[in-house]
Every structure is written in structure tokens, then in C-alpha cells.
Design an enzyme around this catalytic site. Structure first.
Site, short mmCIF file in Angstrom:
data_model
loop_
_atom_site.label_atom_id
_atom_site.label_comp_id
_atom_site.label_asym_id
_atom_site.label_seq_id
_atom_site.Cartn_x
_atom_site.Cartn_y
_atom_site.Cartn_z
N PHE A 123 -4.20 -6.84 -8.91
CA PHE A 123 -3.35 -5.78 -8.36
C PHE A 123 -3.30 -4.64 -9.36
CE2 PHE A 123 0.23 -5.47 -5.12
CZ PHE A 123 -0.55 -5.92 -4.07
N GLN A 237 10.00 4.87 -6.19
CA GLN A 237 8.56 4.72 -6.06
C GLN A 237 8.08 5.10 -4.67
OE1 GLN A 237 6.56 0.65 -6.04
NE2 GLN A 237 5.74 1.53 -7.92
N HIS A 239 5.01 4.68 -2.45
CA HIS A 239 3.77 3.92 -2.37
C HIS A 239 2.70 4.85 -1.83
CE1 HIS A 239 0.86 0.84 -1.34
NE2 HIS A 239 1.60 -0.06 -1.95
N LEU A 253 3.77 0.23 5.56
CA LEU A 253 2.91 0.03 4.40
C LEU A 253 1.50 -0.40 4.75
CD1 LEU A 253 3.49 0.20 1.34
CD2 LEU A 253 3.35 -2.28 1.36
N GLU A 256 -1.87 -2.63 -0.86
CA GLU A 256 -2.76 -2.27 -1.95
C GLU A 256 -4.03 -3.11 -1.90
OE1 GLU A 256 -0.33 -1.61 -5.36
OE2 GLU A 256 -1.96 -2.07 -6.72
N ARG A 312 0.72 3.04 -8.96
CA ARG A 312 1.08 3.73 -7.72
C ARG A 312 1.49 5.18 -7.89
NH1 ARG A 312 4.39 -1.37 -5.18
NH2 ARG A 312 2.51 -2.54 -4.66
N HIS A 378 9.19 3.64 -1.10
CA HIS A 378 8.90 2.21 -1.11
C HIS A 378 9.91 1.39 -1.89
CE1 HIS A 378 6.40 -1.28 -0.76
NE2 HIS A 378 6.20 -1.38 -2.05
N ARG A 413 7.30 0.66 -10.96
CA ARG A 413 7.15 -0.78 -10.85
C ARG A 413 5.69 -1.12 -10.54
NH1 ARG A 413 6.95 -4.49 -6.53
NH2 ARG A 413 7.26 -2.84 -5.00
C1 LIG Z 1 6.33 -3.26 2.80
C2 LIG Z 1 6.71 -3.78 1.45
C3 LIG Z 1 5.81 -4.56 0.72
C4 LIG Z 1 6.16 -5.06 -0.53
N1 LIG Z 1 5.26 -5.84 -1.19
C5 LIG Z 1 5.60 -6.36 -2.39
C6 LIG Z 1 4.72 -7.21 -3.08
O1 LIG Z 1 3.62 -7.49 -2.61
N2 LIG Z 1 5.08 -7.72 -4.25
C7 LIG Z 1 6.30 -7.46 -4.80
O2 LIG Z 1 6.59 -7.97 -5.85
N3 LIG Z 1 7.17 -6.65 -4.16
C8 LIG Z 1 6.86 -6.09 -2.98
N4 LIG Z 1 7.75 -5.26 -2.34
C9 LIG Z 1 9.07 -5.03 -2.90
C10 LIG Z 1 10.01 -6.19 -2.63
O3 LIG Z 1 9.73 -6.75 -1.38
C11 LIG Z 1 11.47 -5.80 -2.63
O4 LIG Z 1 11.75 -5.08 -3.73
C12 LIG Z 1 12.32 -7.04 -2.65
O5 LIG Z 1 12.05 -7.81 -1.53
C13 LIG Z 1 13.80 -6.78 -2.70
O6 LIG Z 1 14.47 -8.03 -2.58
P1 LIG Z 1 16.02 -8.21 -2.74
O7 LIG Z 1 16.29 -9.66 -2.76
O8 LIG Z 1 16.49 -7.43 -3.88
O9 LIG Z 1 16.65 -7.56 -1.48
P2 LIG Z 1 16.29 -7.60 0.07
O10 LIG Z 1 15.23 -8.54 0.41
O11 LIG Z 1 16.18 -6.19 0.51
O12 LIG Z 1 17.58 -8.22 0.70
C14 LIG Z 1 18.79 -7.55 0.77
C15 LIG Z 1 19.80 -8.46 1.37
O13 LIG Z 1 21.08 -7.91 1.22
C16 LIG Z 1 21.76 -7.90 2.43
N5 LIG Z 1 22.70 -6.82 2.42
C17 LIG Z 1 22.46 -5.52 2.15
N6 LIG Z 1 23.59 -4.82 2.23
C18 LIG Z 1 24.56 -5.70 2.55
C19 LIG Z 1 25.96 -5.58 2.78
N7 LIG Z 1 26.58 -4.43 2.71
N8 LIG Z 1 26.66 -6.69 3.09
C20 LIG Z 1 26.03 -7.88 3.18
N9 LIG Z 1 24.73 -8.05 2.97
C21 LIG Z 1 24.01 -6.96 2.66
C22 LIG Z 1 20.70 -7.77 3.44
O14 LIG Z 1 21.10 -8.26 4.68
C23 LIG Z 1 19.61 -8.65 2.84
O15 LIG Z 1 19.84 -9.98 3.16
C24 LIG Z 1 7.42 -4.75 -1.09
C25 LIG Z 1 8.29 -3.96 -0.36
C26 LIG Z 1 7.95 -3.46 0.87
C27 LIG Z 1 8.89 -2.57 1.60
#
Ligand SMILES: Cc1cc2nc3c(=O)[nH]c(=O)nc-3n(C[C@H](O)[C@H](O)[C@H](O)COP(=O)(O)OP(=O)(O)OC[C@H]3O[C@@H](n4cnc5c(N)ncnc54)[C@H](O)[C@@H]3O)c2cc1C
Ligand code: SF4
Ligand code: SF4
Ligand code: FES
Ligand code: FES
Lengths: 614, 284, 279
Positions: A123, A237, A239, A253, A256, A312, A378, A413
Site C-alpha cells: 500500500f 485527508q 483520498h 471510494l 488504492e 495520498r 476521506h 494517514r
Molecule cells: C471507503 C473507505 C475505505 C477505507 N479503507 C481503509 C483501509 O483500507 N484501511 C484502513 O486502515 N482504513 C480505511 N478507512 C478508514 C477507516 O475505515 C475509518 O477510519 C475507521 O473505520 C473509523 O472507525 P471508528 O471505529 O473510529 O468509527 P466508525 O466505524 O465510523 O464508527 C462510528 C460509530 O460511532 C457511532 N456513533 C457516531 N456518532 C454517534 C452518536 N452521536 N451516538 C451514538 N453512536 C454514535 C456510529 O453509529 C458508529 O457505530 C477507509 C475509510 C473509508 C471511508
């Protein structure tokens, strides 16, 4: 005082957010024997993490035995343009392999090497093939594995529940939270000794984003309102490769992996323009000619990687410049071409979900014609400032992990570093939260007046007669952020954005929610707008303050990085109804780690131990 | 016929039954495509085959074109009864009375096909309308308290007997072997001559289709390797599973129909030749 | 049926709640390149701000936006308008198998209840050099792990769609696929066959394949999960030869439902509650 109707729950630890970070935190807290609640805004198992495609970075050394945490640490710091919290980057690099193996022990089925270990893929920005993955749906695997683990442990889940405010006691510790069920519209009050925020990203403030509906920055806002600090909110970021056509799919998306597997970027003149944008920083490790770049795909040892695989921020900026120079594609992006370089069978086998995404949404066959792509919002590197070891914020009892926390990724990132971040710091936050809950004797008696105030505020939108439609306001906010606080920023536009945001802030208080409280998206949006505005304000103010270009933050009027600003965090706070940003010195890295960063090029490079099996 | 000690009636999944559901009443079909076409076509196809089969099985004649070549109708193979032509009779000839030979042997291929996972789908859909098509209500299910308001699937007698499909498969392998033998036999012309007629080709195709159908069976897929937990520890069984049986299984529906049609066609051809209606062209 | 003029869409959205409802018509201009969810969002942003619809990723990855479009169970975010007959009205109704909450949103909690009753993944002890699994060993399971839990298969399955009382003892295709995945997991040590037959209601499925037809991830639920499970259950309880083989070779007695029940989330939760009470 008139009594308000709400449901009441008492827990040791409350985890807000059920993405990768929240799941992992909740599992840890449960295993520590704490009564734990997990709440999420959408259904359980749908969090934005499911969208992650490429993989999770961990120096397992299965494909390249010379990979280790030191190299991973170095890559992360360099990718983050040294703005990272060094301790977080270190812990992340050290603990990521254990977290990945733990997932395997919980039932995850990663793709395998020929000798039966976890396969890792290349990557951008990672020196070695390092991303543990499952095809192009690694995030889904992470979510399902942790979800099933949490369910197996008998977790209490409250789904489709949005938390609107955190509650504190007189000594400034958080002791609870107020929210409401999105389906029924009834309110819920939680008391807890520790609260972990894991609410994910902020992309919904921009018009074109790869993020899901949930990414409204609720956690950033909740923490700021509760008095915590946020750092580097300007580092967003973009993307480089998001879909731009059809309009309805804009922002979606394009992984990559397309570039990793041979896809190249071309402008409207058919030129592979990335060769014109190799910054001195990456000159040593990037191919200079098309021939050299093409050879890398077959022989990764003796050739340098093509510039399409630069980090990126570099690629996104290059695309932006090409479009500005009038060499863009019909819909305002550039072309990502894999069709002319790989056979249809190869493309379908390596990139099945990309093939289907374009076929299904755009009716475009990527094995025959190039894709039209452009940068899309992103990820936010910035977030709530936490202690690197415990993830505790400036507010006692409040922890933050995952995308909502700041520091780990610096100014940019690396792909794949987020999923491992979620697990490493999710676990640490869950552990620290549980320990605090066990040790703490804090009384979690909540103030009825506070609760009533929150509920009254949340329902006030129904009483706003004749106010604006929240959808219109959201639309304006997105336009503002996209146009004025996008990839390339300048002082004048940022000031304009700041003024516009102040105006939107006033108008947002008066939007009207029509209908009842049962599953009412208009009302939900009215409440989400508060959070989106909080994020928009902090991003804009920090962007004004950081007068340099670094990673995801690019200033047209300050195109160079400023070595002095490498030493500071831009700290956002919310005090008495106002957002403010101040530069503060950032923790200094110990010399032995500094030495790792300067590790010279070409060191430790040899043939991969095992060929990739697929 | 459970061979494991059963346990007490299981505790139910905690779910509240009978809450209001959205959308128009379930009896209203919202699908706009010709969803009824497929079940109808399949019903007609199956009915036609059954009709033909009954006619052919009770005919008890013209199933062997022995005067010309060793063409034994697949409906009548293996031939067990007293009336079987001596050239093709199996076992202690003459031991069994003089019913139509087809009636004795057809039970097995019939049982195999009736319990086949694919045919089960077709007749549950086409004849039992359970469901007639996806997102179309089961026949009778919208009438509360009606005879078909309840549904127990394959959990009770008689449908629980579908679980013996595997045994029919064992027999079906034997039959595929016999039909292969018949195909070889179809190269025999006259008392001791060899040759190749148009019919020979039909017999070879018939045997091939039967094998494709029989080896693509889900029970076979399970037995040959699908039941394993770790493929890597049984490379040969895995190769059979991956390279032979699974690909055939993926086209099980196709082979189910082709082999069905072809058996009828081969039989009919034998009938035409042996009754003298046409002359089988000898190619070689 | 009302006429639809060119360049215009006529959408008939089911609106209502547990107390009843009906289709409501919305007319709006057609736009190029839209999916059904875009059109629903446009209606929401203009005419009906309180129109309830569940969605999240708008990329076919989260499985939130399941509904019935012209009577066919589908994801709204992955159905392009240009694939529908837009010269006629387009109907959108909520999934019919689950109780309605409001408009297009249904209460899918049944699925989460079933999930709590799945005996968890239970690996053997970890060898010092780590677990080893080969690509060929994990591929079958990977197919089922593509599942985005859209519950369209649960929705279309006539066992519970048309005979609701069966919800009390039938897991549905999504969870049969999950159970198949566990049974095929190279590291797992439990034997869930009796449990699958008795508590998860495997026998209710009459393999009519609608689950496979609607699965947006293209998972071969019937052929690759349910039928192999049926065959495994046959091994255990309807095959005297296999039974005799076990007796002769002294293989361990197959696990009963009671043996695997303690590994479910529901049991873990009950145990936790018991502990809390005791302390
Ligand atoms: C298309 C895409 C591809 C990606 N690919 C990669 C990759 O290949 N590798 C990598 O490392 N990263 C990747 N990322 C980044 C990564 O997926 C995210 O940064 C990561 O999933 C964030 O996880 P999280 O647990 O912080 O939050 P999230 O998975 O966003 O979860 C947030 C949680 O909080 C809850 N929530 C939010 N607000 C509230 C509220 N007010 N009250 C109650 N609950 C709430 C939501 O319901 C959800 O359950 C990608 C991102 C995208 C968009
Ligand atoms: S095949 Fe079985 S599980 Fe699938 S829809 Fe039909 S009855 Fe339900
Ligand atoms: S198996 Fe397919 S249809 Fe069923 S829930 Fe999973 S993705 Fe949806
Ligand atoms: S013959 Fe069709 S499944 Fe066995
Ligand atoms: S919104 Fe996520 S699948 Fe449609």
C-alpha cells in the site's frame, strides 16, 4: 420541576460508537469484568468501518521477514509529516501485529500466504507489503469478527441510539450521557463511571465524501462541548481516487488497490502526469521514468515504485493541479486507467468489488474503459487529544479512540493504518476505562435539571415554527466546506468560510423538524448539524492558524512546510459558546526513536520471503 | 429414523409474533415481472415427462431394438424379468413375473430424482406453490387458520424422508454404471459384430449426461470432500471436490433437465427403431 | 394507475406505521445516473422531511437500505433507476417479513436475537508458532463472510415471511450461512449439527433458493451453506452407516444441543447476570 420521560440505565463503562474502535473497547471492558454498554447510531454491525477495503497495517513480517515495528513506525511518522504523536505511533506499530493475530483467534478469515500465514499486501507509503486483508472487504471482516465476539460475550447493545450530550458532575468528571432512540424517538439516560468515545469521522460536512451517513463528527463535538481539546482539525485527508460520475455516486471510494495492481493516472491529453509531481521528499524511493515504474510491478526489489503510489496527499494535490490547469476529464477529474494495462480476467479477479461498483452504479466496464476519478473527503487525522497510553482526554473519565481521536496519524494517514489504530487504541481505551471504573468511587448520580435541559434542547426543533428545512442548511454547509475549506486553501477563502459558518450556526438553531419523533430523519439531521458545525468551525479555524502546507493541509498562500510549525499542535477548544484555536507545543520525540526515522534508504531491502499467492 | 438420542423440545427464539407489518396485504403481489412464467413452464415440463414416462413404462414392449443393434431403452435397464430379451437380461432370468420391466427398475431413478435437492425446489415451487416465486406468498398462507396456514418444511413425515437422498445416490451410481454398460453395448450390432449407429451416439450422450447429473449431486459433493473441515489435509478429495464435483454441481439444474429430456429421447428413439417406424442409420 | 410523462418520475412510497398506511405518490423530475435511494433522498429533502428510510453507506456495503422495489427485495442504494421501468410508477415498500416501525423502516431485531443464539467460534489452543490455515481452507468461509447483513434473504424466506410463527424456531438463511461458516472453519472445535437441526430449524428450509436469488453479495446460500449443512446433519442422524462407523472407530459422541448451548451469547449474558446477582 416537570418530570421528563426517559429510560434509565446504569453501567460501569459506556462505549459510544460500534465501529472497529468501539467494538474493541467494549470487548476489552467486558473481559475486564465491567458492566459495559455499547451504543451506536445505526444498526449494530453497520458502522462506517465496514466500508474499509484495502487492509490493516501490521508489521507481522509474513511476506517480508525484515519488516518490524521500527520500520512501520518510521513509515507512519514520515507519512504523517512528523506531526504525529510519537508515542501513539510507537504503540501502534508495536501492538498492531498482536491485535491482528487476536482477530484471527476470534474467527477472522484473512487471505493466506502459501505457508498458511496471514497474507500482506502493498500500500502507498508502506515500505513493505504490510496490510493484512481479506480481498477488498477488510473492514467488514474486522466488524463482523469483533461484532460476533462481542455478541458471544453477551454484550448489551443499544442500537439506533444517538447520544446528544455528555453529562458531568461538579468536579468535572463525565458520569453519563443523554441520547434518544432513533426509531421510537424516546430518550435514554446512561450513567457510567467511564465513557469511551469511538464515533468515527466527519466527512458528511463536505459535499464529496467517501464517508457514510454516520460520519457527522458527533464524538468530536460531544468531547469539545464537554471541555476536551481537539488537535489538528485542519488535517483532513482527501483520498485521491473517488468516483466523480455519475453525480449520485460522486465521492465513492476507488480503492488504492487499483493503482497497486497496475492502474495509472492520466490527464485528458493521455499523459501519465504523476511523473511531474514527485516531491524531493520521496525522490529517492520513486521511479523516474515510465519504464522503471512499470518494471516495479514485476520486480519490487530492483525497481522503485511508480509515483501513482505516492502518499495520498501528494497524489490528491497533483490531480487537483491537473484539473486546474485545464487537463481534466469531462466531469472534472482525471482518468484512472487499468483497462489498457491489465487483462479483463486479471482485473475481475483482483478487484471484484471495484468492477461491480462501476458496473452497477455507473454502467462503466472498468476492464474496457478508464475510470473518471477525483479527490474525495476521506478521513480526519485530527481529533480529540488523548493520553497516548490510556486514551483519556482532558476530561476525567472520558476516553477516545479510533478516528475521533487525534495525534496518531499526524498530518496525513497511511492507508491501512486506521484499521490497526482502531484495534490498538480501542483496546487500550477499553482497558483504561475499565480500570478507572473499577478503581473509581465516583457517584454517578445525574442531575435531573441537566437531563431536562438536554432533552428540552433536543426537542426544541419541533417547536421552531416556520424555520428552515435542515436539508437545505446541510447542503449549504457542504458547499461551503467543499469550496472554501477543501483540498487547497487560502486565507481569504478560509475567512469567508469562518463568517459563513457563524451565520449557518445561527440559522441551525432555528431549523424546523416537522412530523413526530418516531424515526424522523429531518429531526435527526437538525441535531447532526450541531456536530457538523462544531467540526467545520474547528477545521476552519485551525486551517487559518496553520500557515504552512503539511500533509492533508495545503495552503496556496503558504506552499511550503514550516519547520517551526512541525513542533506545534493546533488545539481547538469550546468555551462559553465559542470555538477557538491555539498553537501549543507538541510532545518531543526521544532521540533513539528519532534515529529510526533517519534510517537511510535502501537499508534492509531484500527479496520477499514468499511470493504472494494471489 | 434419528440415530441420535433426541433432546427435549427446544426453547423458542425470543421474538414477538403477530406485530403489524408494513406494505400492502401480503396477498397482493407487487412484482411486475412475469414471475408465474417459470413455475408454469417447469410444471408443464415435469408433467410432460411424467406423462411420457407412464406411457413408456406401461407399454412393456418395443424397448429393445435387438434385431438391429443392442439398443436397450434406459427406462428398462437393467432388465430383470422373464420377458426380457435374452441378450440383455440381468441376474437369474425369469425369476420375476411378467410385469413391465420398467416398473421394477424405475423406482430407483425416480426416487433419486424425487429426493434430488434441485427437483425438490422445482416441485415445491411449481406444484406446491411454497413459494410459487420469490416474494410471492405461499399458496394458502394468507388465509388464517386455513389448511395451509402452517408450514413445517422438511421437518416432519413424510418430507423428512428427503434426508435419505444419499442412499438413492449410491444406487444412482450403480445405475449410471449400468447405463454406461448399455452405451458400450450399443456398439454391438448383430450376434457378434461391432458398429456405430446414430442410436449409439444417443446412448453415449445419455450415459454422459447421467454421469454429469449423478456426480453433480449435492450428496456426492458432500461425500467426496465437502464434509471435510480442512481441505489442505486431503488434497485428492479436495481436487475431486474442486475440479470435478463442484463445477458439475454448479450446473446441476442444467444436467437435471438435459439428462431427463435425453432419457426420454433415447427411449423414444429405441421405440421408433424397434417398432420399425424408422431405420437407424448405421454410420460405421 | 396515473400516467407518467417523460422526464418525470412517479414514485409510490409506502408510508405509515404499525397502525396502518398506504402508498403515497410523489412526482419529481428524472435525473441522470441516479439510484433509487437518491430519488428517495430527493423526496425527503423537498416534500417529505420526515420520510423514514434507513441507510448508511450508500455503497452497498453496510446492508441498511433494504426494501422492496416493485415488489422485489433489493438494496435501494444499488438499484439504478435506469434498470427500472420508469415509464410506469415505481413502488417502494418496506420489507414485509419484519414489523414496520415507520414508512420504509422495519424492526429487524429478530435477526439480532437469532445472532445471540449462535454457538460462538471456539478454536482449539493456539500453537506456539501461531495458527496455520491455508487459502483453500478459508475460501469457503470467506464466501459467507461477505455477508453485509442486509437481511434481504431473511425477508424473502417464505418460512418466516409467510408463516410468521416459525420465527420462534427458525434461524433463517443468513444465520444458517453463519452456522455453515463455523462448521467449515478450520480452527473451530464445536459440533453444532444437532443444535442446527433442532434449535436453528434447518429442516424448515425447503431449498427453494429465494435467499440465493436476492442476496446482493451473490452468496450461494442454498447450495454452499444450507445444503452442505443438511448433508452434515444427515451424516449425524440419518445415516446408519456413518453411525456404525463412529461406533466401530470409537469416535466421540456427536455434541447435543445442550453441549453447545453454553457457547452462545445468550448463555454468556445470562451467566453474567447471574454473577452480578450473586455478588
Ligand atoms: C471507503 C473507505 C475505505 C477505507 N479503507 C481503509 C483501509 O483500507 N484501511 C484502513 O486502515 N482504513 C480505511 N478507512 C478508514 C477507516 O475505515 C475509518 O477510519 C475507521 O473505520 C473509523 O472507525 P471508528 O471505529 O473510529 O468509527 P466508525 O466505524 O465510523 O464508527 C462510528 C460509530 O460511532 C457511532 N456513533 C457516531 N456518532 C454517534 C452518536 N452521536 N451516538 C451514538 N453512536 C454514535 C456510529 O453509529 C458508529 O457505530 C477507509 C475509510 C473509508 C471511508
Ligand atoms: S432456500 Fe431455504 S432458507 Fe432460502 S429462502 Fe428458500 S426456504 Fe428460505
Ligand atoms: S446472506 Fe446475502 S442476503 Fe442474506 S443478509 Fe447476507 S448479504 Fe444479505
Ligand atoms: S441428485 Fe440433485 S442433489 Fe442429488
Ligand atoms: S446504504 Fe449501505 S447498503 Fe445501501
Amino acid at each position: 420541576m416537570a418530570s421528563v420521560d426517559y429510560e434509565r440505565h446504569d453501567y460501569d463503562v459506556l462505549v459510544i460508537g460500534a465501529g472497529g474502535a468501539g467494538m474493541r473497547a467494549a470487548i476489552e471492558s467486558l473481559e475486564q469484568g465491567c458492566r459495559t454498554a455499547l451504543v451506536c447510531k445505526s444498526l449494530f454491525g453497520k458502522a462506517h468501518t465496514v466500508m474499509a477495503e484495502g487492509g490493516m497495517a501490521a508489521a507481522l513480517g509474513n511476506v517480508w521477514p525484515e519488516d518490524n515495528w521500527q520500520v512501520h513506525f518510521r513509515d507512519t511518522m514520515r507519512g504523517g509529516k512528523m506531526l504525529n504523536n510519537w508515542r501513539m505511533a510507537q504503540l501502534h506499530a508495536q501492538e498492531a501485529p498482536d491485535r491482528v493475530l487476536e482477530l484471527e483467534a476470534w474467527g477472522a478469515l484473512f487471505d493466506r500466504t502459501p505457508d498458511g500465514r496471514i497474507l500482506q499486501r502493498d500500500f502507498g507509503g508502506h515500505r513493505y507489503a504490510r496490510l493484512a486483508h481479506v480481498g477488498d472487504r477488510t473492514g467488514l471482516e474486522l466488524i463482523r469478527t469483533t461484532q460476533q465476539r462481542a455478541v458471544g460475550l453477551g454484550i448489551d447493545v443499544y442500537m439506533e441510539l444517538k447520544i446528544v450530550r455528555l453529562l458531568k458532575n461538579d468536579s468535572g468528571e463525565v458520569i453519563g450521557a443523554v441520547g434518544f432512540y432513533r426509531d421510537k424517538g424516546n430518550f435514554v439516560v446512561f450513567s457510567a463511571k467511564s465513557i469511551v468515545l469511538a464515533t468515527g469521522g466527519v466527512g458528511k460536512s463536505w459535499k464529496f465524501t467517501s464517508n457514510s451517513w454516520e460520519s457527522t463528527g458527533d464524538g468530536h463535538a460531544l468531547a469539545l462541548w464537554a471541555g476536551a481539546d481537539a488537535i489538528e482539525m485542519e488535517c483532513v485527508q482527501f483520498h485521491p481516487t473517488g468516483m466523480i460520475w455519475p453525480t449520485s455516486a460522486r465521492g465513492l471510494l476507488v480503492t488504492e488497490g487499483v493503482r497497486g495492481d497496475g492502474g495509472v493516472l492520466k490527464n485528458s491529453e493521455g499523459e501519465r502526469f504523476m511523473f511531474n509531481y514527485i516531491s524531493p521528499y520521496f525522490k529517492d524511493e520513486t521511479a523516474e521514468t515510465i519504464e522503471e515504474g512499470d518494471k516495479w510491478y514485476e520486480d519490487k526489489v530492483n525497481y522503485r515504485r511508480p509515483p501513482e503510489l505516492l502518499p495520498r496527499d501528494e497524489v490528491a494535490r497533483a490531480i487537483n493541479s491537473e484539473v486546474k490547469a485545464g487537463r481534466g476529464s469531462p466531469h472534472g477529474g482525471v482518468f484512472l486507467d487499468i483497462a489498457s494495462r491489465r487483462s479483463p480476467e486479471y482485473i475481475k479477479r483482483r478487484l471484484p468489488s471495484m468492477y461491480h461498483q462501476f458496473k452497477q452504479l455507473a454502467d462503466v466496464d472498468i476492464t474496457a474503459v478508464p475510470m473518471e476519478i477525483g479527490p474525495t473527503c476521506h478521513y480526519i487525522m485530527g481529533g480529540i487529544r488523548v493520553d497516548a497510553d490510556t486514551e483519556e482526554t482532558a476530561v476525567a473519565g472520558l476516553f477516545a479512540a479510533g478516528e475521533v481521536a487525534g495525534g496518531m496519524h499526524g498530518a496525513n494517514r497511511l492507508g491501512g493504518n486506521s484499521l490497526s489504530d482502531l484495534l490498538v487504541f480501542g483496546r487500550r481505551a477499553g482497558l483504561a476505562a475499565a480500570e478507572r471504573a473499577k478503581a473509581s468511587s465516583v457517584e454517578t448520580t445525574l442531575s435531573e435539571a441537566q437531563i431536562k435541559e438536554v432533552i428540552d434542547h433536543a426537542t426544541s426543533f419541533f417547536a421552531n415554527e416556520g424555520g428552515e428545512n435542515p436539508y437545505d442548511l446541510h447542503h449549504e454547509l457542504q458547499e461551503t466546506m467543499q469550496n472554501l475549506v477543501g483540498i487547497i486553501r487560502t486565507e481569504s477563502e478560509l475567512i469567508e468560510a469562518k463568517e459563513k459558518l457563524a451565520e449557518l450556526g445561527e440559522r441551525a438553531k432555528k431549523v424546523t423538524a416537522t412530523g413526530g419523533r418516531e424515526f424522523n430523519p429531518g429531526w435527526h439531521l437538525a441535531l447532526d448539524l450541531e456536530s457538523m458545525l462544531a467540526v467545520a468551525n474547528c477545521t476552519t479555524l485551525s486551517a487559518i492558524e496553520r500557515k504552512e502546507s503539511r500533509g492533508g493541509h495545503t495552503r496556496d498562500d503558504y506552499p511550503k512546510a514550516d519547520p517551526e510549525l512541525e513542533k506545534v499542535n493546533m488545539v481547538s477548544r469550546y468555551r462559553e459558546g465559542n470555538y477557538s484555536v491555539t498553537p501549543e507545543p507538541k510532545p518531543e520525540m526521544p532521540p533513539e526513536l528519532m534515529a529510526l526515522i533517519e534510517l537511510s534508504e535502501g537499508e534492509g531491502k531484500s527479496a520477499p520471503a514468499k511470493e504472494e499467492s494471489k | 429414523m434419528s440415530v441420535v438420542e433426541g433432546t427435549a423440545r427446544p426453547a423458542p427464539i425470543p421474538v414477538e409474533i403477530g406485530r403489524a407489518r408494513g406494505g400492502p396485504p401480503r396477498s397482493k403481489v407487487l412484482r411486475r415481472d412475469l414471475w408465474w412464467l417459470q413455475p408454469l413452464a417447469i410444471a408443464l415440463g415435469l408433467a410432460a415427462f411424467v406423462g411420457y414416462g407412464v406411457w413408456t413404462a406401461f407399454r412393456g414392449d418395443y424397448y429393445f431394438a435387438g434385431a438391429h443393434a443392442h439398443y436397450l431403452s434406459p427406462f428398462y435397464s437393467p432388465c430383470f424379468v422373464r420377458s426380457c430379451p435374452t441378450d440383455v437380461v440381468w441376474g437369474p432370468a425369469g425369476s420375476i413375473g411378467s410385469v413391465s420391466p420398467a416398473l421394477l427398475v424405475l423406482i430407483f431413478p425416480m426416487g433419486f430424482r424425487v429426493t434430488c435437492y434441485y427437483y425438490r425446489k422445482t416441485y415445491y415451487r411449481s406444484f406446491w406453490a411454497s413459494p410459487p416465486a420469490c416474494a410471492v406468498a405461499d399458496a394458502g398462507s394468507t388465509k388464517p387458520g386455513g389448511a395451509r396456514s402452517r408450514y413445517s418444511g422438511e421437518t416432519r413425515f413424510p418430507l423428512i424422508l428427503q434426508n435419505i437422498h444419499r442412499y438413492f445416490w449410491y444406487v444412482a451410481v450403480l445405475f449410471a454404471g449400468i447405463l454406461t454398460w448399455d452405451a458400450i453395448d450399443a456398439f454391438r450390432f448383430g450376434p457378434n459384430g461391432w458398429g456405430l449407429g446414430l442410436g449409439t451416439i444417443f446412448f453415449v450422450v445419455n450415459a454422459g449426461l447421467i454421469w454429469a447429473y449423478t456426480l453433480g449431486c449435492h450428496a456426492c459433493r458432500h461425500l467426496c470432500g465437502g464434509g471435510l473441515k480442512r481441505f489442505s489435509q486431503a488434497p485428492v478429495r479436495f481436487a475431486i471436490w474442486r475440479k470435478v464435483v463442484s463445477p458439475l454441481n454448479a450446473h446441476h439444474q442444467l444436467f437435471a433437465w438435459l439428462s431427463l429430456f435425453w432419457i426420454a429421447w433415447t427411449d423414444f428413439y429405441v421405440y421408433l427403431v424397434s417398432s420399425g417406424a424408422i431405420h437407424d442409420p448405421r454410420l460405421f | 394507475m396515473s400516467a407518467v410523462s417523460t422526464g418525470e418520475l412517479l414514485m409510490k412510497l409506502w408510508r405509515g406505521d404499525a397502525s396502518g398506511g398506504d402508498f403515497v405518490e410523489y412526482r419529481l423530475p428524472a435525473q441522470e445516473g441516479e439510484v433509487v435511494l437518491d430519488v428517495v433522498h430527493r423526496i425527503q429533502a423537498t416534500e417529505a422531511p420526515d420520510l423514514a428510510v434507513r441507510w448508511n453507506c450508500k455503497a452497498g456495503k453496510c446492508g441498511s437500505c433494504s426494501a422492496e422495489i416493485n415488489g422485489q427485495p433489493r438494496l435501494m442504494c444499488m438499484t439504478r433507476m435506469s434498470t427500472l421501468p420508469i415509464d410506469e410508477p415505481i413502488t417502494i415498500s418496506p420489507m414485509r417479513t419484519f414489523p414496520v416501525i415507520r414508512d420504509l423502516v422495519t424492526d429487524v431485531s429478530y435477526n439480532y436475537e437469532v445472532a445471540k443464539l449462535i454457538p460462538s467460534f471456539t478454536p482449539g489452543p493456539r500453537p506456539a508458532e501461531g495458527y496455520r490455515m491455508f487459502q483453500v481452507d478459508v475460501e469457503r468461509g470467506q464466501e459467507f463472510r461477505k455477508c453485509i447483513e442486509c437481511f434481504l434473504c431473511q425477508n424473502v424466506c417464505h418460512v418466516i415471511r409467510d408463516h410468521e410463527e416459525n420465527k420462534a424456531h427458525y434461524a433463517g438463511p443468513r444465520f444458517l450461512a453463519r452456522l455453515a461458516e463455523l462448521e467449515m472453519h478450520p480452527l473451530d472445535t464445536l459440533d453444532r449439527r444437532a443444535y442446527i437441526a433442532e434449535r436453528m430449524g434447518l429442516g424448515y428450509c425447503n431449498i427453494t433458493k429465494c435467499c440465493t436469488e436476492v442476496c446482493p453479495e451473490g452468496i450461494h446460500i442454498t447450495d454452499n451453506a444450507i445444503i452442505p449443512l443438511k448433508e452434515r446433519v444427515v451424516d449425524q442422524r440419518y445415516d446408519p452407516v456413518a453411525w456404525l462407523g463412529r461406533k466401530i472407530r470409537g469416535r466421540p459422541r456427536p455434541m447435543t444441543p445442550a453441549d453447545v448451548e453454553p457457547y452462545t451469547g445468550a448463555a454468556a449474558k445470562a451467566a453474567r447476570a447471574g454473577q452480578a446477582e450473586a455478588s
